[in-house]
Design a protein around this motif. Structure first.
Motif, PDB file in Angstrom:
ATOM      1  N   VAL A 171       0.914  -1.011   0.063  1.00 19.44           N
ATOM      2  CA  VAL A 171       0.106  -0.271  -0.022  1.00 19.44           C
ATOM      3  C   VAL A 171       0.637   0.718  -0.262  1.00 19.44           C
ATOM      4  CG1 VAL A 171      -1.805  -0.906   1.146  1.00 19.44           C
ATOM      5  CG2 VAL A 171      -0.027   0.066   2.087  1.00 19.44           C
ATOM      6  N   GLY A 172       2.077   1.550   0.211  1.00 19.63           N
ATOM      7  CA  GLY A 172       2.687   2.005   0.059  1.00 19.63           C
ATOM      8  C   GLY A 172       4.064   1.628  -0.260  1.00 19.63           C
ATOM      9  N   SER A 198     -11.205 -11.868   1.168  1.00 23.42           N
ATOM     10  CA  SER A 198     -11.935 -11.742   2.206  1.00 23.42           C
ATOM     11  C   SER A 198     -11.277 -11.064   2.983  1.00 23.42           C
ATOM     12  CB  SER A 198     -13.179 -12.630   2.445  1.00 23.42           C
ATOM     13  OG  SER A 198     -12.365 -13.636   2.759  1.00 23.42           O
ATOM     14  N   VAL A 199     -10.034 -10.872   2.834  1.00 24.10           N
ATOM     15  CA  VAL A 199      -9.661 -10.826   4.168  1.00 24.10           C
ATOM     16  C   VAL A 199      -7.984 -10.384   3.822  1.00 24.10           C
ATOM     17  CG1 VAL A 199      -8.332 -11.170   6.241  1.00 24.10           C
ATOM     18  CG2 VAL A 199      -9.970 -12.262   6.154  1.00 24.10           C
ATOM     19  N   ALA A 200      -7.742  -8.445   4.537  1.00 23.13           N
ATOM     20  CA  ALA A 200      -6.686  -7.925   3.614  1.00 23.13           C
ATOM     21  C   ALA A 200      -5.506  -7.555   4.516  1.00 23.13           C
ATOM     22  CB  ALA A 200      -6.707  -7.340   2.730  1.00 23.13           C
ATOM     23  N   ILE A 201      -4.381  -7.896   4.475  1.00 26.69           N
ATOM     24  CA  ILE A 201      -3.187  -6.958   5.145  1.00 26.69           C
ATOM     25  C   ILE A 201      -2.579  -6.477   4.370  1.00 26.69           C
ATOM     26  CG2 ILE A 201      -1.586  -8.018   6.496  1.00 26.69           C
ATOM     27  CD1 ILE A 201      -2.841 -10.616   7.155  1.00 26.69           C
ATOM     28  N   PRO A 202      -2.501  -4.885   5.035  1.00 24.86           N
ATOM     29  CA  PRO A 202      -1.189  -4.309   3.880  1.00 24.86           C
ATOM     30  C   PRO A 202       0.113  -4.740   5.049  1.00 24.86           C
ATOM     31  CG  PRO A 202      -2.473  -2.969   6.019  1.00 24.86           C
ATOM     32  CD  PRO A 202      -3.125  -4.370   5.984  1.00 24.86           C
ATOM     33  N   VAL A 203       0.868  -4.589   3.470  1.00 26.89           N
ATOM     34  CA  VAL A 203       1.571  -4.152   4.091  1.00 26.89           C
ATOM     35  C   VAL A 203       2.810  -3.158   2.872  1.00 26.89           C
ATOM     36  CG1 VAL A 203       1.987  -6.650   4.140  1.00 26.89           C
ATOM     37  CG2 VAL A 203       3.003  -6.349   2.318  1.00 26.89           C
ATOM     38  N   HIS A 204       4.138  -3.112   2.517  1.00 31.56           N
ATOM     39  CA  HIS A 204       5.089  -2.744   1.817  1.00 31.56           C
ATOM     40  C   HIS A 204       4.659  -1.081   2.879  1.00 31.56           C
ATOM     41  CE1 HIS A 204       7.353  -0.902  -1.024  1.00 31.56           C
ATOM     42  NE2 HIS A 204       7.836  -2.383  -1.498  1.00 31.56           N
ATOM     43  N   PHE A 205       5.071  -0.684   3.693  1.00 35.89           N
ATOM     44  CA  PHE A 205       4.875   1.110   4.274  1.00 35.89           C
ATOM     45  C   PHE A 205       5.168   0.843   5.529  1.00 35.89           C
ATOM     46  CE2 PHE A 205       1.346  -0.880   6.430  1.00 35.89           C
ATOM     47  CZ  PHE A 205       0.699  -0.642   7.935  1.00 35.89           C
ATOM     48  N   ALA A 238     -17.375  -5.530   3.476  1.00 37.59           N
ATOM     49  CA  ALA A 238     -17.329  -6.989   3.590  1.00 37.59           C
ATOM     50  C   ALA A 238     -16.104  -7.705   3.562  1.00 37.59           C
ATOM     51  CB  ALA A 238     -18.223  -8.092   2.783  1.00 37.59           C
ATOM     52  N   VAL A 239     -14.661  -7.086   3.549  1.00 34.17           N
ATOM     53  CA  VAL A 239     -13.337  -6.980   3.591  1.00 34.17           C
ATOM     54  C   VAL A 239     -12.853  -7.037   4.624  1.00 34.17           C
ATOM     55  CG1 VAL A 239     -11.023  -7.193   2.194  1.00 34.17           C
ATOM     56  CG2 VAL A 239     -12.696  -7.059   0.813  1.00 34.17           C
ATOM     57  N   GLU A 240     -11.854  -7.366   5.188  1.00 35.64           N
ATOM     58  CA  GLU A 240     -11.897  -7.441   6.651  1.00 35.64           C
ATOM     59  C   GLU A 240     -10.795  -7.085   6.174  1.00 35.64           C
ATOM     60  OE1 GLU A 240      -9.552 -10.280  10.249  1.00 35.64           O
ATOM     61  OE2 GLU A 240     -11.721 -10.922   9.226  1.00 35.64           O
ATOM     62  N   VAL A 241     -10.077  -6.329   6.922  1.00 36.23           N
ATOM     63  CA  VAL A 241      -8.562  -4.923   6.977  1.00 36.23           C
ATOM     64  C   VAL A 241      -7.516  -5.520   8.459  1.00 36.23           C
ATOM     65  CG1 VAL A 241      -7.305  -3.455   6.278  1.00 36.23           C
ATOM     66  CG2 VAL A 241      -9.261  -4.188   5.055  1.00 36.23           C
ATOM     67  N   ASP A 242      -6.649  -6.149   8.469  1.00 37.97           N
ATOM     68  CA  ASP A 242      -6.098  -6.562   9.338  1.00 37.97           C
ATOM     69  C   ASP A 242      -4.822  -5.788   9.696  1.00 37.97           C
ATOM     70  OD1 ASP A 242      -5.211  -7.114  11.920  1.00 37.97           O
ATOM     71  OD2 ASP A 242      -5.494  -9.732  11.790  1.00 37.97           O
ATOM     72  N   VAL A 243      -4.871  -3.954   9.739  1.00 37.98           N
ATOM     73  CA  VAL A 243      -3.114  -2.708   9.631  1.00 37.98           C
ATOM     74  C   VAL A 243      -2.390  -3.940  10.812  1.00 37.98           C
ATOM     75  CG1 VAL A 243      -2.639  -0.932  10.235  1.00 37.98           C
ATOM     76  CG2 VAL A 243      -4.665  -1.717   8.954  1.00 37.98           C
TER      77      VAL A 243
END
Length: 254
Positions: A171-172, A198-205, A238-243
């Motif tokens: 994401v970055g 259905s689940v997303a984990i942001p990385v690269h930031f 509906a997408v679960e985001v886990d930061v």
């Protein structure tokens, strides 16, 4: 499944008794970049059955981190990277390499892995003649995972990577600009929607930043994680985001 984010694009994927380590950067510095959030990963991070490297840029194929990885681990790398690794470390490391390109399928332990196209410059750069394809990886487990590496959106993304349960999505970046071949938070949300996760984990930031640039464009350092959460909620609530924060783990069910 257990996911641990060590910072930047480095994650451990644990599923069905197999441990995969993505784009390992296990030190506190990459050339002119310094780790500004979280300590360097613990020795546990290097314990894996295989490493998945997305492309040859130094913040993804970090040669200094290779000796910190379990000596029996396979090194899954883009086609052409084994020669670069051999140049620095010789046959003891290059003989462990499994070179791949988009469309290839491999099996590591109990997991089937498909190599996915990434729209990104795969050359080593700068001042290097080493080059190869930039790739991502789809891990077919329960749940299934797309590790994007570095990529921009492209027309066949959904067909190649999806549908999956979990997206590990960049994401970055690591500096005061985000060049071509990257996703910003809003484009990352679109990528997640395309692959049907259905689940997303942001990385690269929020991990590395150029030395001396601490006060330059700080809005590009930490905020992209929460900006991605907001963008994802607007696009598909509906997408679960886990930061996560560096060193943190989460459990994901299929």
């Amino acid at each position: 499944m257990r996911i641990t984010w060590w910072g930047h694009a480095t994650t451990t994927i644990e599923a069905d008794g197999t441990r995969l380590l993505t784009d390992p950067v296990l030190t506190s510095r990459i050339a002119h970049l310094r780790r500004r959030r979280g300590p360097a990963p613990t020795p546990e991070a290097g314990q894996c059955d295989a490493v998945l490297v997305s492309h040859m840029h130094a913040d993804h194929l970090h040669l200094t981190s290779l000796p910190l990885i379990a000596p029996e681990a396979a090194l899954v790398v883009p086609r052409g990277a084994a020669r670069l690794i051999h140049h620095d470390y010789g046959a003891a490391f290059s003989d462990r390499c499994v070179e791949v390109a988009p469309g290839h399928q491999i099996r590591i332990g109990s997991l089937d892995i498909t190599v996915i196209t990434a729209h990104h410059d795969g050359r080593r750069l700068p001042w290097s003649s080493y080059s190869g394809p930039a790739v991502g990886y789809r891990v077919d487990s329960a749940p299934s995972v797309w590790f994007a590496g570095d990529t921009d959106l492209y027309d066949d993304l959904a067909a190649e990577a999806g549908p999956v349960d979990l997206a590990l999505v960049p994401v970055g970046g690591w500096g005061p600009s985000l060049g071509p071949g990257h996703l910003n938070p809003s484009r990352a949300a679109e990528a997640v929607q395309r692959v049907g996760a259905s689940v997303a984990i942001p990385v690269h930031f929020g991990t590395f930043w150029p030395i001396g640039f601490e006060r330059v464009r700080p809005e590009l350092f930490l905020p992209p994680g929460e900006q991605f959460r907001v963008a994802m909620a607007e696009l598909d609530p509906a997408v679960e985001v886990d930061v996560l924060v560096p060193g943190e783990s989460t459990e994901v069910t299929g």
